[in-house]
Enzyme design. Structure first.
Site, PDB file in Angstrom:
ATOM      1  N   CYS A 196      -2.990  -6.063 -34.078  1.00 22.73           N
ATOM      2  CA  CYS A 196      -1.945  -5.734 -35.055  1.00 22.73           C
ATOM      3  C   CYS A 196      -1.948  -4.267 -35.487  1.00 22.73           C
ATOM      4  O   CYS A 196      -0.996  -3.815 -36.112  1.00 22.73           O
ATOM      5  CB  CYS A 196      -2.078  -6.624 -36.280  1.00 22.73           C
ATOM      6  SG  CYS A 196      -1.799  -8.371 -35.942  1.00 22.73           S
ATOM      7  N   HIS A 201       1.436  -3.405 -42.651  1.00 26.83           N
ATOM      8  CA  HIS A 201       1.528  -4.460 -41.643  1.00 26.83           C
ATOM      9  C   HIS A 201       1.813  -5.783 -42.338  1.00 26.83           C
ATOM     10  O   HIS A 201       1.237  -6.090 -43.383  1.00 26.83           O
ATOM     11  CB  HIS A 201       0.217  -4.527 -40.864  1.00 26.83           C
ATOM     12  CG  HIS A 201       0.099  -5.729 -39.984  1.00 26.83           C
ATOM     13  ND1 HIS A 201       1.055  -6.059 -39.059  1.00 26.83           N
ATOM     14  CD2 HIS A 201      -0.868  -6.684 -39.892  1.00 26.83           C
ATOM     15  CE1 HIS A 201       0.688  -7.179 -38.430  1.00 26.83           C
ATOM     16  NE2 HIS A 201      -0.469  -7.564 -38.920  1.00 26.83           N
ATOM     17  N   ASN A 227       4.427 -12.650 -38.953  1.00 25.72           N
ATOM     18  CA  ASN A 227       3.609 -11.588 -38.372  1.00 25.72           C
ATOM     19  C   ASN A 227       4.006 -11.403 -36.910  1.00 25.72           C
ATOM     20  O   ASN A 227       3.650 -12.212 -36.060  1.00 25.72           O
ATOM     21  CB  ASN A 227       2.127 -11.945 -38.492  1.00 25.72           C
ATOM     22  CG  ASN A 227       1.213 -10.860 -37.930  1.00 25.72           C
ATOM     23  OD1 ASN A 227       1.674  -9.864 -37.386  1.00 25.72           O
ATOM     24  ND2 ASN A 227      -0.086 -11.064 -38.064  1.00 25.72           N
TER      25      ASN A 227
END
Length: 329
Positions: free
Chosen positions: A116, A256, A286
């Site tokens: 990520c 994020h 996500n």
């Protein structure tokens, strides 16, 4: 002579049409909308449907729209850095597949895998090619088809992930705008808590590994959350302190989108007020490498030239990092 910075001069994104809601997930695993929303902040996520479609198929519309917005042709791109955890294939690089699909005949490229945190790592890397004078137009793409490695029988992970892609164009800037500073970190001891068990050279695909659902994302949620909530917040605060920035100096915090509670912790640690924190996790979940460029795309019309932005991410590996940039247009 003014220092050359790598500035974002265009941004665009793409999310698939299919919306997977929490209520639909209730029919697939033992969970409910209230439980998912209270723990993650996610209400729905997008899923790429269709035979033979991969991550590059989301990148193509995002990049084509970016090029049109900037008014340039694909042949002007020097380099493509494709940040992804779900490449189309183990090889060749999805960057090269994308280059072929869009006609970027003069670009070389490669994939960057940092879970990520990949887009943050890719943006910092792309900036070096601009600052060195080596390249004039660097395309940094962040995207993932997480549905391809999500076990929809595992309620610990299937509620979290979605599909999506975003891209930015980096070009030289001598006005003081662009990527100003970055702090990038990793800790391999965290690999055990967030990984894909099979499919690599250590454990190639077998009937047994497939039957054991080992080709999907595996996560020990509590361990990952504990590490992420501290480190993502700390690195964002660190890059601010290193550049003598206070919360009042920051126009936007771009975190994020993994978990609303981690986002809130990062905002609290930096002192940035809620109205300056970019959040779209409730609609997309996500998307791994896609989260930050999708945020930049959706908020683009709110940014002003010279705005101070703090980008921060945390991912499997463990990887984490933060970038301080000044918006260039």
């Amino acid at each position: 002579m003014s220092k050359i910075h790598a500035a974002i001069t265009a941004v665009h994104g793409y999310v698939p049409d299919y919306v997977l809601t929490n209520h639909e997930l209730e029919t697939m695993v033992e969970t409910n909308d209230e439980w998912i929303t209270s723990r993650t902040g996610i209400k729905e996520r997008r899923i790429l449907k269709g035979e033979g479609l991969g991550t590059s198929d989301m990148a193509v519309p995002a990049v084509k729209a970016l090029l049109e917005k900037r008014g340039i042709g694909a042949e002007e791109i020097d380099l493509i850095i494709f940040c992804t955890t779900t490449p189309d294939f183990v090889f060749p690089a999805t960057a090269n597949i994308l280059a072929n699909k869009i006609g970027a005949k003069n670009a070389w490229g490669y994939d960057l895998q940092a879970a990520c945190s990949g887009f943050i790592f890719g943006l910092a890397t792309g900036a070096q090619f601009i600052e060195s004078g080596k390249h004039k137009k660097v395309l940094v793409v962040g995207g993932d088809k997480m549905s391809a490695i999500t076990n929809f029988k595992d309620r610990a992970t299937c509620i979290i992930f979605g599909d999506g892609c975003g891209a930015v164009l980096l070009e030289p800037n001598d006005e003081g705008n662009g990527v100003i500073d970055s702090i990038l970190r990793s800790d391999g001891s965290g690999a055990a808590f967030l990984h894909q068990k099979a499919g690599g050279s250590v454990k190639p695909a077998t009937h047994e590994s497939i039957d054991a659902y080992e080709h999907y994302a595996y996560q020990e949620g509590q361990a990952v959350f504990k590490f992420a909530v501290t480190n993502m917040a700390d690195v964002a605060a660190e890059v601010m302190e290193r550049n003598s920035l206070t919360a009042d100096d920051i126009a936007w915090l771009v975190p994020h989108q993994a978990n609303k509670r981690i986002i809130d912790a990062t905002a609290n640690r930096t002192g940035v007020s809620a109205d300056k924190v970019i959040i779209n996790i409730e609609r997309y979940g996500n998307t791994t490498n896609g989260t930050i460029p999708l945020c930049l795309w959706e908020w683009e019309d709110k940014f002003k030239k010279g705005d101070n932005l703090i980008l921060a991410a945390f991912g499997g590996g463990f990887t984490w990092g933060s970038i301080y940039l000044k918006w260039a247009y």
